[in-house]
Design a protein around this motif. Sequence first.
Motif, mmCIF file in Angstrom:
data_model
loop_
_atom_site.group_PDB
_atom_site.id
_atom_site.type_symbol
_atom_site.label_atom_id
_atom_site.label_comp_id
_atom_site.label_asym_id
_atom_site.label_seq_id
_atom_site.Cartn_x
_atom_site.Cartn_y
_atom_site.Cartn_z
ATOM 1 N N THR A 5 0.845 -1.196 0.000
ATOM 2 C CA THR A 5 0.000 0.000 0.000
ATOM 3 C C THR A 5 0.883 1.250 0.000
ATOM 4 N N PHE A 6 0.304 2.356 -0.439
ATOM 5 C CA PHE A 6 1.033 3.618 -0.424
ATOM 6 C C PHE A 6 1.363 4.037 1.008
ATOM 7 N N GLU A 7 0.491 3.706 1.951
ATOM 8 C CA GLU A 7 0.749 4.063 3.340
ATOM 9 C C GLU A 7 2.004 3.358 3.854
ATOM 10 N N GLN A 8 2.191 2.109 3.450
ATOM 11 C CA GLN A 8 3.402 1.401 3.850
ATOM 12 C C GLN A 8 4.654 2.060 3.268
ATOM 13 N N TRP A 9 4.567 2.459 2.011
ATOM 14 C CA TRP A 9 5.701 3.140 1.389
ATOM 15 C C TRP A 9 5.966 4.493 2.052
ATOM 16 N N ARG A 10 4.908 5.189 2.455
ATOM 17 C CA ARG A 10 5.069 6.469 3.159
ATOM 18 C C ARG A 10 5.806 6.256 4.485
ATOM 19 N N MET A 11 5.423 5.209 5.202
ATOM 20 C CA MET A 11 6.068 4.910 6.484
ATOM 21 C C MET A 11 7.540 4.556 6.259
ATOM 22 N N PHE A 12 7.801 3.771 5.233
ATOM 23 C CA PHE A 12 9.174 3.392 4.878
ATOM 24 C C PHE A 12 10.013 4.635 4.612
ATOM 25 N N PHE A 21 12.814 4.655 13.502
ATOM 26 C CA PHE A 21 11.378 4.441 13.722
ATOM 27 C C PHE A 21 10.808 5.447 14.716
ATOM 28 N N ASN A 22 11.498 5.686 15.811
ATOM 29 C CA ASN A 22 10.996 6.624 16.813
ATOM 30 C C ASN A 22 10.924 8.042 16.254
ATOM 31 N N GLN A 23 11.984 8.435 15.529
ATOM 32 C CA GLN A 23 12.006 9.783 14.945
ATOM 33 C C GLN A 23 10.904 9.947 13.903
ATOM 34 N N ALA A 24 10.696 8.907 13.091
ATOM 35 C CA ALA A 24 9.649 8.964 12.072
ATOM 36 C C ALA A 24 8.276 9.074 12.718
ATOM 37 N N ALA A 25 8.038 8.281 13.762
ATOM 38 C CA ALA A 25 6.743 8.311 14.448
ATOM 39 C C ALA A 25 6.446 9.694 14.999
ATOM 40 N N GLU A 26 7.478 10.327 15.584
ATOM 41 C CA GLU A 26 7.290 11.672 16.141
ATOM 42 C C GLU A 26 7.028 12.694 15.040
ATOM 43 N N ALA A 27 7.743 12.562 13.927
ATOM 44 C CA ALA A 27 7.631 13.544 12.847
ATOM 45 C C ALA A 27 6.280 13.486 12.147
ATOM 46 N N ILE A 28 5.727 12.270 11.971
ATOM 47 C CA ILE A 28 4.457 12.138 11.228
ATOM 48 C C ILE A 28 3.261 11.914 12.149
ATOM 49 N N HIS A 29 3.515 12.046 13.455
ATOM 50 C CA HIS A 29 2.440 11.976 14.457
ATOM 51 C C HIS A 29 1.702 10.631 14.436
ATOM 52 N N HIS A 36 6.416 0.854 12.839
ATOM 53 C CA HIS A 36 7.176 -0.398 12.805
ATOM 54 C C HIS A 36 6.374 -1.502 12.118
ATOM 55 N N HIS A 37 5.088 -1.606 12.450
ATOM 56 C CA HIS A 37 4.237 -2.637 11.866
ATOM 57 C C HIS A 37 4.121 -2.461 10.352
#
Length: 301
Positions: A5-12, A21-29, A36-37
């Motif tokens: 899915t596009f959402e998975q690619w966005r998370m990647f 992972f922690n920095q990404a989670a904070e940046a994209i809320h 991670h999932h």
Amino acid sequence: MAKTTFEQWRMFKAVVDHGGFNQAAEAIHKSQSSVHHAVRKLEEQLGIELFEVHGRKTILTPHGELLLSRGNYLLDELSRVEAVAESLSNGVESSLVIAVDEAFPHEIIYKVMENVSAKFPLLKIELLETVLSGSNDLIERNEAALGISPIAIADGLNEELMRVQFIAVAAHNHPLLAMNRELTANDLKTCRQIVVRDSALARKASAGWLGSEQRWTVSHVRTSLDLVSKGFGFAWLPEPLVQPYLEIGELKELPLAQGRQRSIAFYLNYAELDTLGPAAREFMGELRVQTMPYTKADLCE
């Protein structure tokens, strides 16, 4: 049917852009577990590992590096599709950001802004003044819809608007003018040149001949004009800008044996025509109308 899915690619991409992972989670809320999932699900569906964890560092695998470029392309295309849909659904845009090289004749831009605002009274126009590839940099970073630059944009669309003469000038009492003869490149090398730095983030280039042993580099064309007028050096400056100073004798054209004037093309640049709204298209049309009377001969007079 696509497995990912596009959402998975966005998370990647977020993990790559923000370094973990922690920095990404904070940046994209998002929660760390959801990021991670999504990435682990993407790896599972692709059948390859995208990241390796070394201590506190999350590093792309060779397969991950290869897929990153492909993923970026997919996300860019999706962004373009969404931008087109937004343009179609919203009708006339509420604001318009234009990036314009400082050397481009200001009077033309002012007239275009006035005419476009008359047709779209509620439109908010933001004018960003740039140097060299600065306009293209803003377009590529989606911070401007249109740009006017002496450099054609590499990965977008462009059309030549007009040519502007740049003239080698100095203050009326500059030592170069006291020689009372034609000047050579060697004469210029002994004097200070004022050059203008590229306003792009990468700061790739400077404007003008760079042969002087002495050089002051500034960020704005009008700063260059001010320094030249005060006798601190010489520079090649756009004829429409220096003409009033030449007429009153504050500045003089340098009597160079070669290269005293240079004709520079200016381009209208944009990334995607389909994403531009009615106001942006009106701005483009009005710009073409206002530059139509200007020919190379006009600007050489």
